[in-house]
Motif scaffolding. Structure first.
Motif, short mmCIF file in Angstrom:
data_model
loop_
_atom_site.label_atom_id
_atom_site.label_comp_id
_atom_site.label_asym_id
_atom_site.label_seq_id
_atom_site.Cartn_x
_atom_site.Cartn_y
_atom_site.Cartn_z
N CYS A 665 -16.24 -0.59 5.38
CA CYS A 665 -17.51 -1.19 4.96
C CYS A 665 -18.11 -0.49 3.75
N ARG A 666 -18.65 -1.31 2.82
CA ARG A 666 -19.32 -0.77 1.63
C ARG A 666 -20.82 -0.57 1.86
N HIS A 667 -21.37 -1.07 2.98
CA HIS A 667 -22.80 -0.97 3.27
C HIS A 667 -23.60 -1.51 2.09
N CYS A 668 -23.36 -2.78 1.80
CA CYS A 668 -23.90 -3.42 0.59
C CYS A 668 -25.42 -3.36 0.54
N GLU A 669 -25.93 -3.37 -0.69
CA GLU A 669 -27.38 -3.38 -0.88
C GLU A 669 -27.99 -4.62 -0.23
N HIS A 670 -27.34 -5.76 -0.39
CA HIS A 670 -27.77 -7.01 0.25
C HIS A 670 -26.60 -7.53 1.07
N PRO A 671 -26.47 -7.07 2.31
CA PRO A 671 -25.26 -7.34 3.11
C PRO A 671 -25.02 -8.83 3.35
N HIS A 672 -23.83 -9.29 2.98
CA HIS A 672 -23.45 -10.68 3.24
C HIS A 672 -23.33 -10.94 4.74
N CYS A 673 -22.95 -9.91 5.48
CA CYS A 673 -22.73 -10.07 6.92
C CYS A 673 -24.01 -10.39 7.67
N MET A 674 -25.16 -10.03 7.09
CA MET A 674 -26.43 -10.29 7.77
C MET A 674 -26.80 -11.77 7.76
N ALA A 675 -26.23 -12.52 6.82
CA ALA A 675 -26.55 -13.94 6.72
C ALA A 675 -26.03 -14.68 7.95
N ASP A 676 -26.86 -15.49 8.55
CA ASP A 676 -26.46 -16.35 9.67
C ASP A 676 -25.96 -15.57 10.87
N CYS A 677 -26.63 -14.47 11.21
CA CYS A 677 -26.33 -13.75 12.46
C CYS A 677 -27.32 -14.25 13.51
N PRO A 678 -26.89 -15.13 14.43
CA PRO A 678 -27.84 -15.77 15.35
C PRO A 678 -28.71 -14.79 16.14
#
Length: 798
Positions: A665-678
């Motif tokens: 994981c790169r621990h992104c500034e704006h994490p793509h993985c956070m999008a659409d996490c129910p």
């Protein structure tokens, strides 16, 4: 239609004027077989017509029958061209010369007849359409749906429903989440994506249409995909010219603004009422209730309350005083800046998706590092923001009418400060989806949130004793710009004089040396650039371009100069930053003859790292292949620190020169993985680590959204025998991650899979286990703004 049905039931003189030869043209134009939802589910239906969730055809058949049974007078094929007169004496004129005289007019004409057209090169090509009638008509085509609302999602699902049609269906969303759409539709889309039936491209916009192709702007740059057909569902706008010609005023000059309405749906033109989508209330159940209500009002029943009244009464019951729902809504609309241009109807709908809180003086609204992505609006009172962890008494006020929590909304980070009520406080909490929908659909709200967030970022970045009043002029002049990956913002040698703040994404800085671009530094979100040319009036000394799709705020240079002259502390801060950047430039100029191939190698290596995700990372694992001995201690240590499952794959990933970027994981500034996490299970910790908590339901959305393939779906394996048992008796699989066969044999089959990714060993003494376990020092975790700097070039040369 609902209004006409109720007028008929009351025995009132009426006529329903339809533009076409059928009823309810909006529903009629839905795609064949479409499942129509009856939301909100907790809202009662108040109409003389039946409506429940079901197929389009069944609903239309029911309404046709009930309109006939109710003896509703309908005038078909009568497109209205003009409405003149005054209350009690209107003349409605239709094409063909048909004329209707009326005492009152109810406009329920919707907005679907005025679609927003694509405004890109090639938008006039014949394979673009703005309506989908029958998804079953198309076979073996590459079809792209543009639009992330309910219509776009439903079209994409319909086109991909039958595998025998062999369509390749793609849907584009320029944002990272589907805030405009109903939750049920989003869930169906995610299931279709997981099954491989639909390709979902987030943070993607079309930029050019070609025969057989569509050029896209993505987070990482331009991409061209095959495309035989485009279904553009990009929303629609009110038929403003027609409505204004009647004498109706709108809430603002904005293109997407709605008519100004009273609580009884009456416009500024007495006797003309507006309901439905044209009023900003597009849901069918809402529209039907309004049709019933407006006839009741016209019939003299002014005491009638809307159908959502009991729901709102319950929501507002905990507030102080004895104000009615209408009084509280007036307070919210008048006091809160982001609600200023909402109609009473829109505000009621927003309240259904929001929570209203009351806090006594000194009560905590939320604490620093607490998870949360909602946004708060202050209806009454004010709050105090703690700015010093050492002394909680040092606070900054946020006054009535403003908002807070917008940082978590925009970035997904944990709460950045503790906020308490400075006085008795009434605050409206908007869920992430409700806030994003408000920003996307109400331009004035979007502008207000932008202005407030820009102001706070500017104050936080430059500090120097600045106040809101000090920066008001420069903030007002700030312009938010979307920048494509690789797009140049500042060009070396140019003579422009603006200063830029990076709001989202990241930039790289390059200088031309001997005809070759030399990578100087990396600028993450929260940085600023361009001040050197502004302060000393010189030409640009370096080129700054976007590492990934980014968002910057441009401030006029003259405004910044004026602010510096008025505030010596700010000028000193800017001069100090400029001095350090000048030193880098001087160093490069002085050593350019000795750099040679080292400069080229460094710049190419830096570009490779940006291309592999370091451009949006906050912390990334790199392996120096000159030191790595392939012992795999890093993987084993990771597995042993995390329930027996490794969060990294050393061999996977790409290499350039001696640097390897493994799958971690790169621990992104704006994490793509956070999008659409129910369940909102993905959070950011106090040290910046992005982690997945125990509320994960295993839906796999994060795995699909991650562009770097660093999330895996797996069941937590059973506990392994101890290391001593393995050494002495050969029990268990030994150190590191157990084999798939052992895990499958010993695992609980009832235990669901969960998303698994690097959490930077948060809570484990000593930091990341992969780095600690490396015997040669080959594994390092770096912050890109520290690693991507010209000092690395210095090391290579020396």
């Amino acid at each position: 239609m609902s209004a006409a049905a109720h007028a008929a039931a009351l025995g009132l003189s009426h006529v329903l004027i339809e533009k076409t030869d059928h009823l309810s043209d909006t529903i009629f134009k839905y795609q064949k077989g479409k499942h129509v939802m009856a939301t909100p589910s907790n809202l009662v239906l108040r109409s003389d017509l039946d409506f429940d969730a079901g197929k389009r055809e069944a609903i239309l058949e029911t309404w046709d029958r009930q309109i006939e049974e109710g003896k509703v007078k309908v005038l078909y094929n009568a497109e209205v061209t003009e409405i003149t007169g005054t209350s009690g004496d209107f003349t409605v004129t239709a094409k063909g010369g048909q004329v209707v005289k009326a005492q009152a007019v109810v406009l329920a004409i919707g907005t679907q007849g005025n679609p927003n057209l694509l405004r890109i090169p090639g938008a006039d090509l014949p394979h673009i359409q703005y309506q989908l009638d029958d998804p079953g008509e198309y076979f073996d085509e590459h079809i792209t749906v543009v639009g992330s609302g309910d219509a776009g999602i439903e079209n994409a699902l319909g086109l991909a429903a039958d595998p025998a049609q062999a369509n390749t269906v793609t849907i584009l969303n320029r944002r990272d989440s589907f805030a405009r759409a109903k939750g049920a539709n989003v869930k169906l889309l995610e299931e279709a994506e997981a099954d491989g039936r639909i390709v979902v491209r987030r943070e993607t916009s079309p930029i050019e249409v070609r025969p057989g192709e569509l050029v896209l702007e993505t987070r990482d740059g331009e991409v061209t995909i095959p495309c035989d057909r485009i279904i553009a569902r990009t929303g629609s706008k009110p038929p403003r010219g027609f409505v204004e010609a009647i004498g109706v005023e709108f809430t603002s000059e904005e293109r997407d603004a709605y008519p100004t309405l009273s609580q009884t749906f009456e416009t500024t033109k007495n006797g003309v009422h507006v309901i439905g989508a044209l009023a900003g209330y597009p849901l069918i159940k809402h529209c039907m209730n309004q049709g019933y209500d407006v006839i009741e009002f016209l019939n003299g029943n002014t005491d009638l309350k809307p159908a959502d009244q009991p729901i709102l009464e319950e929501k507002l019951a905990g507030l102080p005083g004895r104000r009615s729902v209408e009084e509280w809504l007036d307070v919210f609309g008048e006091n809160v800046v982001i609600f200023e241009e909402l109609s009473p109807l829109q505000l009621r709908e927003l309240m259904l998706d929001s929570t209203v809180h009351y806090f006594e003086r000194g009560e905590t609204v939320f604490t620093k590092n607490e998870p949360g992505s909602s946004m708060f609006a202050i209806a009454e009172g004010s709050v105090a923001v703690q700015v010093s962890e050492d002394d909680p008494s040092i606070t900054v006020p946020i006054e009535q009418g403003s908002i807070f929590g917008e940082v978590g909304l925009i970035s997904g980070r944990r709460r950045g400060a503790t906020i308490q009520a400075a006085e008795p406080l009434v605050a409206i909490e908007l869920s992430r989806n409700a806030a994003l929908k408000l920003i996307a659909t109400v331009p004035s709200a979007g502008r207000a949130v932008n202005r407030i967030s820009i102001e706070r970022q500017f104050l936080q970045m430059f500090g120097s004793g600045l106040t809101r009043e000090d920066v008001a002029e420069i903030v007002e002049a700030g312009e938010v710009m979307d920048v494509r990956a690789g797009e140049v913002v500042v060009e070396e040698g140019a003579d422009d004089k603006d200063i830029f703040v990076i709001r989202r994404g990241s930039m790289i800085v390059e200088k031309n040396i001997g005809g070759h671009p030399v990578f100087l530094s990396y600028l993450p979100a929260g940085s600023y650039f361009g001040e050197m040319a502004v302060i000393d009036g010189s030409a640009r000394t370096a080129t700054v371009k976007a590492a990934i799709k980014s968002e910057v705020v441009r401030f006029p240079g003259e405004k910044f100069l004026a602010l510096m002259e008025a505030k010596p502390e700010l000028k000193g801060r800017a001069l100090e930053d400029m001095r350090s950047r000048r030193e880098v430039n001087a160093f490069v100029e002085a050593r350019k003859d000795s750099f040679g191939s080292a400069a080229d190698m460094y710049s190419e290596t830096a570009q490779f790292l940006v291309d592999n995700g370091i451009g949006e990372a906050t912390d990334v694992l790199l392996i120096d292949e000159k030191l790595c001995v392939a012992c795999d201690n890093c993987e084993r240590a990771c597995a042993d620190s995390h329930d027996g499952l490794s969060r990294l794959d050393r061999e996977a990933g790409r290499s350039y020169a001696h640097l390897h970027v493994p799958t971690s994981c790169r621990h992104c500034e704006h994490p793509h993985c956070m999008a659409d996490c129910p369940p909102n299970a993905i959070q950011r910790g106090p040290d910046g680590e992005v982690f997945i908590d125990d509320t994960c339901i295993g839906c796999g959305n994060c795995q699909r959204n991650c562009p770097y393939g660093v999330i895996r779906m797996d069941a937590v394996p059973p506990k392994k025998p101890s290391l001593l048992s393995w050494l002495l008796f050969g029990a268990g699989p030994g150190p590191g991650e157990a084999s798939y066969g052992w895990r499958k044999k010993h695992a609980d089959p009832e235990k669901p899979k969960q998303a698994i990714k690097c959490d930077m060993c948060a809570g484990i003494d000593g930091g990341p286990a992969c780095v600690r376990a490396c015997p040669t020092g080959a594994a390092i975790r770096v912050s890109p703004d520290k690693f991507l700097t010209v000092t690395k070039l210095t090391e290579d040369v020396e």
